[in-house]
Design a protein around this motif. Sequence first.
Motif, mmCIF file in Angstrom:
data_model
loop_
_atom_site.group_PDB
_atom_site.id
_atom_site.type_symbol
_atom_site.label_atom_id
_atom_site.label_comp_id
_atom_site.label_asym_id
_atom_site.label_seq_id
_atom_site.Cartn_x
_atom_site.Cartn_y
_atom_site.Cartn_z
ATOM 1 N N UNK A 71 -8.272 -6.725 8.694
ATOM 2 C CA UNK A 71 -7.193 -5.913 9.271
ATOM 3 C C UNK A 71 -7.524 -4.447 9.107
ATOM 4 N N UNK A 72 -6.970 -3.649 10.026
ATOM 5 C CA UNK A 72 -7.124 -2.198 9.959
ATOM 6 C C UNK A 72 -5.763 -1.572 10.186
ATOM 7 N N UNK A 73 -5.338 -0.732 9.252
ATOM 8 C CA UNK A 73 -4.005 -0.147 9.265
ATOM 9 C C UNK A 73 -4.053 1.282 9.781
ATOM 10 N N UNK A 74 -3.068 1.619 10.616
ATOM 11 C CA UNK A 74 -2.929 2.977 11.109
ATOM 12 C C UNK A 74 -1.472 3.347 11.243
ATOM 13 N N UNK A 75 -1.167 4.530 11.721
ATOM 14 C CA UNK A 75 0.224 4.999 11.785
ATOM 15 C C UNK A 75 1.124 4.116 12.632
ATOM 16 N N UNK A 76 0.605 3.526 13.739
ATOM 17 C CA UNK A 76 1.466 2.748 14.635
ATOM 18 C C UNK A 76 1.506 1.267 14.301
ATOM 19 N N UNK A 77 0.616 0.800 13.431
ATOM 20 C CA UNK A 77 0.591 -0.622 13.123
ATOM 21 C C UNK A 77 -0.781 -1.051 12.645
ATOM 22 N N UNK A 127 0.851 -1.192 0.000
ATOM 23 C CA UNK A 127 0.000 0.000 0.000
ATOM 24 C C UNK A 127 0.884 1.238 0.000
ATOM 25 N N UNK A 128 0.436 2.323 -0.631
ATOM 26 C CA UNK A 128 1.218 3.558 -0.594
ATOM 27 C C UNK A 128 1.413 4.042 0.845
ATOM 28 N N UNK A 129 2.486 4.757 1.079
ATOM 29 C CA UNK A 129 2.799 5.227 2.428
ATOM 30 C C UNK A 129 1.680 6.086 2.993
ATOM 31 N N UNK A 130 1.016 6.856 2.133
ATOM 32 C CA UNK A 130 -0.034 7.755 2.614
ATOM 33 C C UNK A 130 -1.218 6.995 3.198
ATOM 34 N N UNK A 131 -1.437 5.751 2.751
ATOM 35 C CA UNK A 131 -2.578 4.996 3.248
ATOM 36 C C UNK A 131 -2.442 4.673 4.734
ATOM 37 N N UNK A 132 -1.206 4.534 5.194
ATOM 38 C CA UNK A 132 -1.001 4.219 6.604
ATOM 39 C C UNK A 132 -1.491 5.374 7.481
ATOM 40 N N UNK A 190 -0.102 -5.865 15.402
ATOM 41 C CA UNK A 190 1.214 -5.862 14.785
ATOM 42 C C UNK A 190 1.698 -4.421 14.740
ATOM 43 N N UNK A 191 2.670 -4.112 15.598
ATOM 44 C CA UNK A 191 3.173 -2.746 15.662
ATOM 45 C C UNK A 191 3.635 -2.415 17.053
ATOM 46 N N UNK A 192 3.599 -1.138 17.409
ATOM 47 C CA UNK A 192 4.041 -0.703 18.725
ATOM 48 C C UNK A 192 3.071 -1.189 19.795
ATOM 49 N N UNK A 193 3.598 -1.701 20.907
ATOM 50 C CA UNK A 193 2.749 -2.198 21.972
ATOM 51 C C UNK A 193 2.301 -3.616 21.705
ATOM 52 N N UNK A 194 1.422 -4.110 22.551
ATOM 53 C CA UNK A 194 0.949 -5.484 22.445
ATOM 54 C C UNK A 194 -0.568 -5.505 22.535
ATOM 55 N N UNK A 195 -1.150 -6.618 22.114
ATOM 56 C CA UNK A 195 -2.596 -6.781 22.260
ATOM 57 C C UNK A 195 -3.121 -7.928 21.440
ATOM 58 N N UNK A 196 -3.290 -9.084 22.074
ATOM 59 C CA UNK A 196 -3.815 -10.264 21.397
ATOM 60 C C UNK A 196 -5.114 -10.691 22.062
ATOM 61 N N UNK A 215 3.220 -7.742 8.880
ATOM 62 C CA UNK A 215 2.746 -6.454 8.389
ATOM 63 C C UNK A 215 3.750 -5.919 7.385
ATOM 64 N N UNK A 216 3.289 -5.614 6.177
ATOM 65 C CA UNK A 216 4.174 -5.119 5.134
ATOM 66 C C UNK A 216 4.766 -6.249 4.322
ATOM 67 N N UNK A 217 5.515 -5.878 3.288
ATOM 68 C CA UNK A 217 6.077 -6.881 2.386
ATOM 69 C C UNK A 217 7.211 -7.655 3.029
ATOM 70 N N UNK A 218 8.176 -6.949 3.618
ATOM 71 C CA UNK A 218 9.355 -7.606 4.195
ATOM 72 C C UNK A 218 9.829 -6.800 5.400
ATOM 73 N N UNK A 219 10.277 -7.511 6.421
ATOM 74 C CA UNK A 219 10.931 -6.856 7.548
ATOM 75 C C UNK A 219 10.020 -6.155 8.522
ATOM 76 N N UNK A 220 8.701 -6.239 8.365
ATOM 77 C CA UNK A 220 7.793 -5.578 9.288
ATOM 78 C C UNK A 220 7.498 -6.445 10.499
ATOM 79 N N UNK A 221 6.667 -5.958 11.408
ATOM 80 C CA UNK A 221 6.287 -6.755 12.581
ATOM 81 C C UNK A 221 5.668 -8.077 12.162
ATOM 82 N N UNK A 222 5.927 -9.114 12.926
ATOM 83 C CA UNK A 222 5.403 -10.435 12.601
ATOM 84 C C UNK A 222 5.015 -11.151 13.880
ATOM 85 N N UNK A 223 4.086 -12.054 13.755
ATOM 86 C CA UNK A 223 3.617 -12.776 14.928
ATOM 87 C C UNK A 223 3.251 -14.194 14.523
ATOM 88 N N UNK A 224 3.679 -15.139 15.328
ATOM 89 C CA UNK A 224 3.328 -16.542 15.111
ATOM 90 C C UNK A 224 2.011 -16.814 15.821
#
Length: 694
Positions: free
Chosen positions: A638-644, A614-619, A685-691, A663-672
């Motif tokens: 999924x719902x995307x925002x500035x922090x994740x 997605x383009x950077x502006x969409x985040x 997926x991003x800053x902080x936690x929440x499952x 999250x993202x194509x490569x190198x972004x946050x990941x979760x098993x």
Amino acid sequence: MMWTLSLSLILMSPPPAADFRAEGVERLHRPDYQYDIIGLGGTSMRVGPHGLTSPTAPGPSEGGYIAYHPYLAYEGWWTHEGARVTPLEIRGAYAEGEAGTIAGFERRLDVGSGHLATELLLDVGDTRRSTRRDAVVTPEGVLCLRVAEPDLTGFELALSARDGFALDAEPVDGAACLKLEREDAVGLLAGLAWRGCDAAIGDGALRLIATGDVMEVFVLPGALLMGDSVEGSVATAAAHRDAGFERAIQVARRWWSEFYSVSRVSLPDALLDRWYWRSLYYHGVYFGEATIPPGMWGHDPQPYGGGVVPEYDLVFSHLGLLYTGHMGESGGVVDWLHGALPEARRTARRGSLYDVRLSHRAGAKYGWILDHRGRPVVPPQPQEAVNLYSSFPSANVALMARTQADYDPEYRAVADETLDEVASVIREDLVTSARGGLVDRNAPHTVQHEAARYVLRAADDGTWRRIQPSTAQTADGSVIVGWPDQELEPGLGDAPWLIGLWWYGTQDPDDLMVRRTYQMIAESETGKYVFNRGWMAVYAAKLGLGEDAAAWLHSLLDPTDALHDDTALGEIVHDFEDHEKTPEIAAHGALLCAVSKMLLEADEPGIVRLFPAVPASWRGEGCSFADLPAPGSLRVGARLGPEGAWAEIHNMGPDQWHGIVTLGANGGPRKEVTVPPGAHIECWLGEGEGDHAG
């Protein structure tokens, strides 16, 4: 910042901006005027400016090999030789057969119901009349028409035979069956019912003459080859007459609401968001409650007899439907293709077109364009018969079946059978080249070879490794080209050379040669063929190039250097008939595929990538989707925002799913994550936690 609202509670319905709106008489005189499309249940109508199939618009330029006019069509109307036909004309007229000259024009097509409303000011002789024409198609395929104006008395709606067909009808109690026959096409019919008018037969037409201010007509096309009956068609039309036109709109709206709610997408880019829903609309028109897939231009008889196109077109639509969760419609495509397997077997053994002959020992071969029985369509030009040698349309049939099975395991047996049949022919067509590799003996080009690599690898046949891509050398390294020993030249590059990057999965997105090839093609003139802009948008998404993907889609939607109207995407190649090539259903399918791949990538087993392109502006602006499917019987939101991003994974299958969400194509946050059968898990997926699992 984190969202607390469960994704499953987010409701996104098609926005009003997705409707088609037009006004002004000058629009009708533009050379690129395009007719609106309505349809469902195998019935479609390209509607003229008067709200019927006749008269045509005054402005579109003449010429080209497509007879561009409004029409009523049905999936079961074919000649014995395998060409679609549109045998029925619907025309309105006042005194002395005059339809009236349009002095005012306003139209709205509501994509939420498929209801088309046309408001007209008509000059009829010395009188100016204000009239409204409404049309909608129900899930059963009933075309419902209403004409209303003060003192409509005497207005005549004539249903007449066209293109050499003969019409026969016997009106009884406000209903009739129209029988439409020509020597090369028998068994075509239409159940008809009406109110607010009287009926008369004469001059090869059924004439319905208004008796008040409103007349309603209900037409259900049918054909004996589809198993339709005279009695059933008339009874269904009569039932809709008795319920009334407003009820028909309600029935259609309910179907469309369910169709759109299968999955939801919300994009911050207003243009792409509008056309995403519009492209879904076109797929509902032609695939909703239908049996036979449409051709290049829907049910239009031209070109190539309106045949079904597994060469490229049908795959775009099938995958677009599948990626957006419309499993019934995508499964219907696979069902029809599987039903055509006996014809494909006969083609492989004794196929012929002009001077091209096939003779294989076993297996099945699908032609690049098929008639209603699955036989290769005879092309108008003898030189086009060489396409019968192509195996990649057959590989595409196997691809559609196997991809359907990835999302819906019930199709596994169909997929395996199709793959085995196609692989047999492909093996027989491979020969050893002078360099020791394998090439197709009839058509040694890149698309053919990537198709063979895909099929043989899927069939666990190790010979796929001996089929090498055709490459050429640049200063930066090798690139993929179309043919063995093809030399590089300025502007070289064609989008289908990267078909292995997306459909077949035979080209690795991390391969530098693939990325160099994408760049070479992007800088070539392939985009002048607007259809290729759809290819390139998906390739960019597969490569994680969000800005590129959005740019390609914008160029697909707004080719400012070519004739283009706001009612459909076309197969534009920059010539005088560009405006006539609409709607190109596969172009809409490509748009659906590209948007889906920008939001969700799950082709690699065990990995779900959110917002990979997605383009950077969409985040920053916010972007979301819900209930998009992924292989393994998953539904993802999924719902995307500035922090994740918040993600929600539903496991709709009988087995536990274990994998990685990134999250993202490569190198972004990941979760098993592990999702038991019938359960879902929400994760951040991003800053902080929440499952949260449920």
